[in-house]
Scaffold this active site. Sequence first.
Site: not given
Ligand code: NI
Length: 188
Positions: A45, A50, A98-99, A140-141, A144
């Site tokens: 995701g 991000q 998380c990236l 989760h996304e 963000h």
């Molecule tokens: Ni994330």
Amino acid sequence: MIIPIVAYGTKVLKQKAEDISSDYPNLKQLIVDMFETMYEASGVGLAAPQIGRSIRLFIVDGSPFADEDADMEGFRKVFINPQIVEESGEEWNFNEGCLSIPSIREDVSRLSKVRIRYQDQDFNTIEEEYDGTKARIIQHEYDHIEGVLFTDYLSAIKKRLLKRKLNDISKGNVKVDYRMKFPLKKGR
Ligand code: NI
């Protein structure tokens, strides 16, 4: 085009993102670039904040989970202007990463089902319900674009234990094999 992913500590990650209209500049290309960026980083995701854009847009592709969970095959979607309508079901723990926060993974408890209203790439309004891992990726996304990170859910003790590691991530003192931008990195 691969876009650098911004790291923990970057202001945009804590902002509530804005809705976009169908004439948002170069939206189609932005979505293509987000998929390329997510795949390069082996993510499932990626949300627009991000990559430094405070807009309500995120993408998912759960197919890396398809080996263990056949339901995840083909779960590749774009969510524009999403709103979570309802969360329901039981609380369950899932080990999230998380990236934007490489090298940290922690169990997070969330409800198992999510009902979400959003627009697709053609700006058709859609409302759907998801559960299990699909719901988890969406939650989760979605966080963000609300300016929330999974680390925000951790206990005060856990947060204190992770403080130095999170600070190191903001400074770029972390091993990562995809392109990132660090808010506190010195020089260069
Ligand atoms: Ni994330």
